[in-house]
Design a protein around this motif. Structure first.
Motif, PDB file in Angstrom:
ATOM      1  N   GLU A   7      14.808  48.213  12.125  1.00  0.00           N
ATOM      2  CA  GLU A   7      14.790  46.803  11.796  1.00  0.00           C
ATOM      3  C   GLU A   7      16.201  46.252  11.931  1.00  0.00           C
ATOM      4  N   MET A   8      16.333  45.256  12.799  1.00  0.00           N
ATOM      5  CA  MET A   8      17.641  44.610  12.966  1.00  0.00           C
ATOM      6  C   MET A   8      17.470  43.178  12.489  1.00  0.00           C
ATOM      7  N   ARG A   9      18.405  42.738  11.646  1.00  0.00           N
ATOM      8  CA  ARG A   9      18.264  41.391  11.077  1.00  0.00           C
ATOM      9  C   ARG A   9      19.526  40.568  11.296  1.00  0.00           C
ATOM     10  N   GLY A  10      19.345  39.416  11.908  1.00  0.00           N
ATOM     11  CA  GLY A  10      20.456  38.469  12.061  1.00  0.00           C
ATOM     12  C   GLY A  10      21.662  39.037  12.774  1.00  0.00           C
ATOM     13  N   GLN A  23      22.130  35.891  16.301  1.00  0.00           N
ATOM     14  CA  GLN A  23      21.177  35.978  15.179  1.00  0.00           C
ATOM     15  C   GLN A  23      19.874  36.670  15.592  1.00  0.00           C
ATOM     16  N   ASP A  25      16.794  39.086  15.541  1.00  0.00           N
ATOM     17  CA  ASP A  25      15.937  39.930  14.700  1.00  0.00           C
ATOM     18  C   ASP A  25      15.099  40.782  15.634  1.00  0.00           C
ATOM     19  N   SER A  27      12.392  44.424  15.544  1.00  0.00           N
ATOM     20  CA  SER A  27      11.914  45.609  14.840  1.00  0.00           C
ATOM     21  C   SER A  27      10.948  46.390  15.700  1.00  0.00           C
ATOM     22  N   GLY A  60      25.128  40.741  10.541  1.00  0.00           N
ATOM     23  CA  GLY A  60      23.748  41.211  10.493  1.00  0.00           C
ATOM     24  C   GLY A  60      23.627  42.609   9.927  1.00  0.00           C
ATOM     25  N   GLU A  61      22.380  43.035   9.739  1.00  0.00           N
ATOM     26  CA  GLU A  61      22.196  44.377   9.205  1.00  0.00           C
ATOM     27  C   GLU A  61      21.120  45.148   9.959  1.00  0.00           C
TER      28      GLU A  61
END
Ligand SMILES: Nc1ncnc2c1ncn2[C@@H]1O[C@H](COP(=O)(O)OP(=O)(O)O)[C@@H](O)[C@H]1O
Ligand SMILES: [Mg+2]
Length: 512
Positions: A7-10, A23, A25, A27, A60-61
């Motif tokens: 999962e990659m976010r932002g 940005q 996202d 997954s 991001g995370e």
């Protein structure tokens, strides 16, 4: 809530002024083949390079199996079970396939022959299980590109990866090898691995994936279930819906026919037919754009026109005379210049400085040498002037050009190719990898060539660039031109569909 394996976010990644990942996202699930689709430059490799620890995200995370992960290096990624097969393989050519695979294992080279034998068996078994065959004891330089790719894949599996990323894996493969690769991906999927494949080829995505995420210009556009979409929809998502960008009015300059190509048939390496009855025309004072998804014959077309590749049948006429044989010297002497796709591989000599690189094609002329001796002082001042005129930023004229930025290398290459007023310029992806400023500079140079009466064949995957510069846009698909649009009518969507091999709008919905 479902837990994704990735999962990659932002996620944000900037290169200078370019926002390669804006940005984003993304997954993916264990047990799926997830395709990351987008045009060249969309940001696919960048995003995956952050997952595999090659680049660090600016923002991001990333979560791996639901746990926030700090991925600072490929090693971190490997420890989390993430492995990536890069577009340019990272194998040591002089080592055997097996040695490459165990490379990095503790003191692997100091073990005895029993150990080596055991490793060979282990690697062969792994290869067998996933349908990846290659000679384990042969040095890598002796393996075909397809085999080297299999070594890379086994390497990630050997290291225990359960999240496997393949960056444009099909771009180096023959159609038969592509089929094989897809079978391997399915075995991986069945084994519960997360398989992520980046590509810009819609057909392959449709044939192999479970889900598709589409990127465009650094943004994640959407994620779709493969069974619920079609090529038409994907083409639209990839190129965007914006109708043609506005271009400034310009004078019609096109003159005489300069290049007339009829019914060209060309075979590529591997004996695949690369050009299949291709015809086109370029007039002087005209920029003709060639749009298309990579691998549809663009490379071979440029090679034939610049004397690098021979053709099987068909006619080429240049400046009023038939061209009989493929000859680089002949093409240069006839006034055809070439900005190739890979400037460091086939355009510039990285270890040499600007003067030598600028003289590359003209050192034999009387202007630059006499009785076989180069006119050193004159050539230096000539180079100085070109470097200045084309705004190439280099510390010294002697600085090896591999130390210059991509934009400055490209400007140097243009300086050389334009310095002798070519009749025809064949430019292949001339702005790929350049920042906004350098791109504008290259565009200006192409417009100047047009204004001075040269013809330009501009091969590019960047539709905006083509729409902005071309007098006419041709679309190449499967080795022939399947559509043409002049600049007043040029329409992004129409061209995007043609790029996908879809000829008529009426076919909507029934596209295959
Ligand atoms: N190392 C880099 N330095 C500067 N710009 C880069 C670098 N890598 C990629 N870019 C730029 O980032 C954008 C996205 O590139 P990339 O991720 O390679 O796209 P894709 O893999 O979809 O073709 C492009 O504009 C590219 O020129
Ligand atoms: Mg890429």
């Amino acid at each position: 809530m479902q837990q994704y394996s990735v999962e990659m976010r932002g996620i944000v990644k900037r290169f200078g002024s370019v926002v390669a990942s804006d940005q984003v996202d993304f997954s993916a699930n264990a047990g799926e083949i997830h395709a990351l689709l987008g045009e060249n430059g969309a940001g696919k490799s960048t995003v995956m390079s952050m997952l595999s620890g090659v680049y660090r995200a600016d923002e991001g995370e990333i979560l791996i199996h639901g746990v926030p992960a700090k991925i600072r290096s490929p090693k971190d990624a490997a420890q989390l079970g993430v492995g990536m097969v890069f577009q340019n393989f990272r194998l040591v050519q002089s080592l055997t396939a097996a040695e490459n695979i165990v490379l990095g294992e503790k003191s692997s080279f100091w073990r005895g022959s029993k150990w080596i034998k055991r490793k060979h068996e282990e690697i062969e078994a792994l290869g067998e299980r996933f349908g990846l065959k290659f000679p384990v004891d042969r040095p890598v330089w002796q393996l075909s590109v397809g085999e080297q790719q299999r070594v890379e894949i086994v390497k990630t599996l050997y290291r225990g990866a359960d999240i496997i990323i393949l960056d444009e894996p099909t771009s180096v493969l023959t159609p038969g090898e592509v089929e094989q690769l897809f079978e391997t991906l399915h075995v991986m999927k069945a084994a519960g691995k997360t398989v992520i494949m980046t590509t810009h080829k819609m057909k392959e995505v449709m044939a192999s994936s479970d889900r598709i995420s589409v990127m465009r210009k650094g943004r994640m556009i959407t994620t779709l279930v493969t069974k619920e979409t079609n090529e038409l929809e994907l083409a639209r998502l990839m190129v965007g819906k914006e109708v043609s960008i506005t271009r400034q009015e310009r004078e019609e300059l096109a003159g005489e026919d300069l290049l007339v190509v009829s019914n060209l048939e060309v075979y590529a390496d591997h004996g695949r037919k690369a050009l299949d009855g291709l015809s086109l025309k370029v007039r002087s004072g005209e920029i003709v754009g060639v749009a298309g998804v990579a691998g549809n014959g663009q490379k071979e077309l440029a090679e034939v026109l610049t004397g690098l590749r021979t053709w099987r049948s068909g006619e080429i006429e240049f400046d009023g005379s038939p061209v009989k044989t493929a000859s680089v010297r002949g093409a240069i002497d006839a006034g055809i210049s070439h900005v190739p796709e890979n400037r460091m591989k086939s355009g510039l000599a990285g270890r040499l400085g600007s003067v030598d690189n600028l003289l590359f094609k003209s050192y034999r002329s009387n202007e630059h040498s006499r009785f076989g001796f180069l006119k050193a002082a004159k050539n230096r001042s000539w180079s100085q002037e070109l470097v200045h005129r084309f705004n190439v930023k280099t510390p010294e004229l002697e600085t090896p050009v591999q130390q210059l930025s991509g934009g400055n290398q490209q400007k140097l290459l243009f300086a050389r190719e334009v310095s002798h007023q070519p009749k025809l310029m064949v430019a292949v992806h001339p702005t790929q990898g350049l920042d906004v400023g350098a791109t504008a500079g290259v565009h200006e140079l192409l417009m100047e060539l047009r204004a001075s009466g040269s013809g330009v064949l501009l091969i590019s995957e960047d539709l905006d660039e083509l729409l902005q510069l071309s007098d006419r846009i041709l679309v190449i698909y499967n080795g022939s031109i399947i559509g043409e649009s002049d600049h007043e009518q040029a329409d992004r969507e129409q061209i995007g569909l043609l790029m996908a091999g879809i000829r008529e709008r009426e076919k909507e919905g029934s596209a295959v």
